[in-house]
Design an enzyme around this catalytic site. Structure first.
Site, PDB file in Angstrom:
ATOM      1  N   HIS A  81      34.286 -30.088 -15.435  1.00  0.00           N
ATOM      2  CA  HIS A  81      33.398 -29.758 -16.544  1.00  0.00           C
ATOM      3  C   HIS A  81      33.343 -30.842 -17.608  1.00  0.00           C
ATOM      4  O   HIS A  81      32.458 -30.824 -18.463  1.00  0.00           O
ATOM      5  CB  HIS A  81      33.853 -28.441 -17.194  1.00  0.00           C
ATOM      6  N   CYS A 103      32.203 -34.116 -13.251  1.00  0.00           N
ATOM      7  CA  CYS A 103      31.033 -34.307 -12.395  1.00  0.00           C
ATOM      8  C   CYS A 103      30.195 -35.469 -12.932  1.00  0.00           C
ATOM      9  O   CYS A 103      29.927 -35.535 -14.135  1.00  0.00           O
ATOM     10  CB  CYS A 103      30.193 -33.033 -12.376  1.00  0.00           C
ATOM     11  N   GLU A 133      32.146 -27.290 -20.436  1.00  0.00           N
ATOM     12  CA  GLU A 133      31.210 -28.415 -20.381  1.00  0.00           C
ATOM     13  C   GLU A 133      30.613 -28.697 -21.759  1.00  0.00           C
ATOM     14  O   GLU A 133      30.458 -29.862 -22.153  1.00  0.00           O
ATOM     15  CB  GLU A 133      30.090 -28.145 -19.376  1.00  0.00           C
ATOM     16  N   CYS A 202      21.374 -29.780 -13.369  1.00  0.00           N
ATOM     17  CA  CYS A 202      21.685 -30.547 -12.159  1.00  0.00           C
ATOM     18  C   CYS A 202      20.911 -30.028 -10.945  1.00  0.00           C
ATOM     19  O   CYS A 202      20.427 -28.895 -10.928  1.00  0.00           O
ATOM     20  CB  CYS A 202      23.196 -30.542 -11.903  1.00  0.00           C
ATOM     21  N   ASN A 232      26.916 -21.272 -13.817  1.00  0.00           N
ATOM     22  CA  ASN A 232      25.836 -21.323 -12.822  1.00  0.00           C
ATOM     23  C   ASN A 232      25.775 -20.033 -12.007  1.00  0.00           C
ATOM     24  O   ASN A 232      24.696 -19.597 -11.619  1.00  0.00           O
ATOM     25  CB  ASN A 232      25.971 -22.571 -11.938  1.00  0.00           C
TER      26      ASN A 232
END
Length: 317
Positions: A81, A103, A133, A202, A232
């Site tokens: 994150h 990521c 994040e 993303c 997500n």
């Protein structure tokens, strides 16, 4: 006389499950264990899934909340994150061996925020307060240079000191539809606002939401396999509900399934998995369905994914 099983068609959304960023993060922990031995420390859950965390713990990973729980002589991995800048700075001060599993698509947002700050712009970050994040992205810049907007109401009310020097960025795991609405409000209120050249949400989030949209209206019920702290995964439940399947819910694994909720009238069950949920949890749920129903699988493909992210140099070779 044995009662015949009722038939159940499972509409299996594809793509689903692990994305390239999650696969990379898990590989970083596994390779670190192979190279440095156990234990390897991990700051926060490497990805938001207990099954993944428990599997890594069994291999020798130790999950902690902060760096002060990490001894000086052991490596530490930062989660997928992302982390505020203060975290690697503290690791460097202590001369810790650290590996960054952020990521690359989250790192891209970090770099965008930094570039805007260097140009004198305040950054509006669209995201969910308290999510790791968001904490990591806001922590790339000094306090006050990032303003968090969570929904359309906040987009309408957010106050900025200089509307001509403004930019926006987004958390990578948001609802595509909700984010479009928020961005539209920001652009209407602040016509000079700068946005990313390519949207921050993303590819994996976008693809999994599109796959759910493709099956939702055909389903009597729909299950998203994922964790309640997985942004997500929670967005997939929302997308399914908003796309025609009112009976949609999150499930961590097959053992948590409420078969009474599924009921006797469900003939088509949708199944998908969040980007941090391993495929074996999907297979586990399908196997549980087979115990109760005559199952037919229909896999619905909406896109193909071929993204692979490189591992840190320290773990290659």
């Amino acid at each position: 006389m044995i009662e015949a099983k009722k038939s159940l068609t499972i509409l299996l959304a594809s793509p689903r499950g692990f994305c390239a960023g999650v696969e990379r993060a898990i590989q970083i922990v596994e390779r670190a264990l192979a190279r440095y031995g156990s234990p390897v420390y991990v700051r926060h859950e490497i990805v938001h899934n207990r099954s993944v965390v428990e599997a890594l713990e069994a291999k020798g990973a130790i999950f902690v909340e902060e760096l002060d729980e990490v001894p000086d002589d052991r490596p530490v991995v930062f989660s997928a994150h992302g982390v505020p800048k203060t975290v690697p700075a503290e690791a460097a001060r202590r001369h810790l061996l650290y590996l960054d599993a952020t990521c690359p698509l989250v790192s891209k947002v970090h770099r965008e925020a930094e570039r805007h700050a260097e140009s004198g712009r305040t950054v509006i970050l669209i995201g969910h307060a308290g999510h790791p994040e968001v904490i990591g992205t806001m922590g790339q810049l000094p306090p006050g240079q990032v303003l968090l907007v969570e929904d359309v109401e906040q987009a309408e009310s957010v106050a900025v000191s200089d509307p001509l020097n403004l930019a926006y960025a987004t958390q990578t795991t948001l609802s595509v539809d909700d984010t479009v609405d928020i961005v539209a409000i920001l652009r209407r209120r602040f016509p000079a606002i700068h946005g990313p050249k390519k949207e921050d949400i993303c590819y994996a989030t976008t693809n999994r939401q599109a796959a759910v949209k493709a099956i939702a209206a055909r389903c009597d019920a729909l299950v998203v396999i994922g964790a309640p702290n997985s942004s997500n995964s929670m967005r997939l439940v929302e997308v399914a509900t908003n796309s025609g399947c009112a009976r949609s819910r999150l499930l961590q694994r097959a053992g948590d399934m409420d078969w009474e909720w599924l009921g006797d009238n469900v003939r088509r069950l949708g199944i998908t998995a969040g980007a941090s949920a391993p495929e074996h949890l999907v297979e586990e749920l399908i196997a549980s369905c087979r115990h109760r129903y005559e199952v037919t699988i229909e896999e619905v493909h909406t896109s193909q994914e071929h993204v692979v992210f490189k591992l840190p140099r320290e773990l290659v070779g």
